[in-house]
Write an enzyme that holds these catalytic residues in place. Sequence first.
Site, PDB file in Angstrom:
ATOM      1  N   THR A 910       1.163  -1.474  -0.079  1.00  0.00           N
ATOM      2  CA  THR A 910       0.165   0.318   0.178  1.00  0.00           C
ATOM      3  C   THR A 910       1.001   1.118  -0.045  1.00  0.00           C
ATOM      4  OG1 THR A 910      -1.402  -1.404   1.265  1.00  0.00           O
ATOM      5  CG2 THR A 910      -2.143   1.047   1.234  1.00  0.00           C
ATOM      6  N   CYS A 911       0.664   2.526  -0.901  1.00  0.00           N
ATOM      7  CA  CYS A 911       1.012   2.949  -0.934  1.00  0.00           C
ATOM      8  C   CYS A 911       1.515   4.737   0.006  1.00  0.00           C
ATOM      9  CB  CYS A 911       1.652   4.090  -2.721  1.00  0.00           C
ATOM     10  SG  CYS A 911       2.164   2.992  -3.751  1.00  0.00           S
ATOM     11  N   SER A 912      -0.052   4.152   0.795  1.00  0.00           N
ATOM     12  CA  SER A 912       0.527   5.083   1.808  1.00  0.00           C
ATOM     13  C   SER A 912       0.048   6.841   1.994  1.00  0.00           C
ATOM     14  CB  SER A 912       1.442   5.022   2.830  1.00  0.00           C
ATOM     15  OG  SER A 912       1.581   5.650   4.244  1.00  0.00           O
ATOM     16  N   ILE A 914       0.866   8.372  -0.447  1.00  0.00           N
ATOM     17  CA  ILE A 914       1.286   8.786  -1.871  1.00  0.00           C
ATOM     18  C   ILE A 914       1.590   8.134  -2.900  1.00  0.00           C
ATOM     19  CG2 ILE A 914       4.016   9.557  -2.846  1.00  0.00           C
ATOM     20  CD1 ILE A 914       4.745   9.886   0.231  1.00  0.00           C
TER      21      ILE A 914
END
Length: 943
Positions: A910-912, A914
Amino acid sequence: MIILLYFGIEHTQSQRNEVQCSNHDATHKLILSHDGKVSEHWAKAPGNFSKTRLVKELGSLNIVQIACGGQHAMALSRGGELFTWGQNTHGQLGLGSQTTFIPQARLVERLRGVPLAQIAAGGAHSTTVSLSGAVYSWGKNNFGQLGLGDTEDRDCPSYVEALEHWKTVFISCGADHTAVLSKEGLVCTFGAGGAGQLGHNSTRNELMPRVVAELWGARVSRVACGRQHTLVYVPSLDKFYFFGSDDEGQPQDKRKPKQLIPLPINPPVKSGNSCQENNRSQKGIKITAGVKKSFVLCEENQNSHLNGIATLTDKKVDEWISNYSSEVCKRAKMNIRLIFSSEACINGSFLQERDKHFKTSKEFSGVDISKVKRFYKNIIKKPELYQEVQKEIDNLLPSLSSSPISPENLRVYLILPFILQGKDGSSYHSLRLLAQAIMKLQPEDLQILACLCSNLETSFFKELVSLYQRVCQENLSRFIKEFHNYGPREPFKLSPDETAPLQILQMLYQVNSRTGFRVEESNFYIPDVKQIIQFCQFLNNAVALWTLSKYPCIFDAQDRMDAHRAECEFLFTQHCVLSLIFADITGTDTGAQWEFHVRRECFLQDIWNNLERASTQEFRRTLRVVFVGEQGWDDGGLSQELFTIAARTLCQPGTSAFRHFTSGLVWFPSKASGCEDENTFFQIGTLCGMALYNQRMMPIPFPRAFYKKLLGLPPTLEDLEELLPTAGRILWGILNEECDRILESMDIDFTIMEEGDSMDVVELKKNGANIPVTRYNRKEYVDLYVNYVFNASVQKPFQDFMRGFLRGCPARNWKMFLPAELQVVLQGHTAVDWHLLEKNVVYRLYNESDKTIQDFWNVFHELPEEKKKMFLGFLSGSDRIPAYQLECFKFVIADAEANNPDEIYPSASTCSLIFFLPRYSSKSILKEKLLYAIEHNEGFGLA
């Protein structure tokens, strides 16, 4: 001149004086002079008591009514105060004292504030009637003469419930019996009946008020009790009726038969001053019964023969205003001082007309608020008079009764706000004093006051809310001003005059909630709360928020969320400071974050293991999730993903944690023993509490009833219908069915079928299987059904969940949320404004006008809703927007070529928040890569 006959002796007195003698013997006499002074005479003075004396302890009071009992006396002042003295062997003085004799007049505290219309004394008992017909009695009760349904003596005034709404206007006492007259001319009697004095054609005693049937429809206008007889006057027939015995003391062989029913008599009159000549049908008739004889008093004044307490009328105020002069002003001020220094006089003013105030009860105040507003509108025209009103009210407020005996006492709390409705400092000061007086009331009296407020007209209720909202606003503005000028108070403590109006406003909010939100919630909000929240965040001190959180009505939805977030941040910072201190002392650094290591293949088991090993203090730390084997940094997305996956896993139909319903919602199992671990719901509750504390979503599809229970609110039938639509519709049908035959054909009893392997039948109440549901008990059946589903059947698992929830969330301000708000906080918004999402994006090494960005948004908006939700889930860990509004939800689109995602997020799933977007020359390629990234949960930087 007035001619009166008593004890068979003829007397003459001045028209301005009143004489009251004991109607039970000739030992005691009271004399009320024209100037309101009381003297008493004892034929045989008890103890060292003087035979004749001026009752000096009544001071400068203007006494308007007196009454003599066997050996006790009563006096009512124009200011509404009741005084008693004399023999007290049976508590007939109403002072709550066991002293047998009290020579000095004392105030009957229990009746303070009740607007009394009349007082009466019996042999050893006493009674009073209020302006709205409430009857109070006390003293000797061996024959039931108090009308309370028993034979126990009372040493304090007791409310005669049997006469509620009977419109009592007059009462008289014999030696051991009592007669009551209603406004409609009905007569009730109770107490000793051995001489036939009750008029019920028997010699039986009556413990409860009973209508004299023989007088039904006669419209009696006057009633008087002798020692063992009763006399009434019927103006339409111009006749007096007698029942009982008036020859006590005569030898047995000379006594007349007892008169058991009312029969007409011819009263003795003085020649030349005949009552017939003066027209007995007029209101000037007064009758009084003595030991053996009765007398008729014929007055030229046709007004009521009872002098009353001082009250305010529109006519009186109009005279003040229209004929204003120095002399009028002087008289007006005297009246104002008398009325507004008296709780009873205020309560006796502004009554509803056409006898409506006789309906006064715990639900109905009997006050005409429009009259109060009209008084304020008129009196404010003369500032000199209004200032006098306000001064007297301010002096009165600290002494208001904290334990009233009657709803009539509570009228003052409804009247005064509308008289103190100015917008200046003095009015705010008075309203603060009033609020403090209200909060001194006992809890049960506060509930009655709340009920009276709920039955005000909506416009008046809204104005009441506005009055207290303005006071609260002024208080908090003052608080903020002091903060700016002198710094924060220590320790952010509000004074009683600041908290009392807040308590009133919260009470009114709860009333508004129970009555269906007649007034919009925004009327309760106080804008300055936002500044206080900011101060708390700036100073990292949540004490003021904890104080204000007791009054959630003053917070709007965003304020409540900001207050919750501020408290969580404060607790986290507080833990960090303590951790540093602990590290300095022990050399061990516990860290500011709680690293939560989870393997995806052992997802729930690793979560439970982390929770079991955790100490209480760890829940105050910020959660940082680490997925084992994945090198990613939790900037919010990973922890949100943990809660999202946990909620989805726990709600899978194959798991045994929750029961699933066709409504798509889940609920607790009826028997927690079916769970794999008896701590399951404790752990689930802990995880949900952690989500709330860390401001993450835990989207378990609970019904609204779940959030009500978290907040301590009872679920309703509407909530049951949400969870069980079919059962809910059936129960609504039962409540609305008016045909008994149809209800009988349903063959329903007080049982419920418990779902499970055995399909057990559970009784909703004792012997419920043998109790059919009818029109008369169906409400109870529905209430028990709802209670069983939401409370009784799930008591253990929900208690376990609640214990865990409080463990997982050390913050407490979340209790300010409304159920719907708490639901959104934990479940998030399911509807997303995608164009607003686009507007909130922050670009890194991109411009909004770049072709790649424009192509990206064109492609994105063309995607179906499901794919957009998948993108949101990939981006933030959830396909929902947090409750802190979409306006606050931001994410970054970064140039994947200039910002190497492998260096920052080498293999994060998961790219949180960004999103790395390479520069693509083709819109079709961009769409292909975007769909691939969404469906495979990968970022463009990894493609």
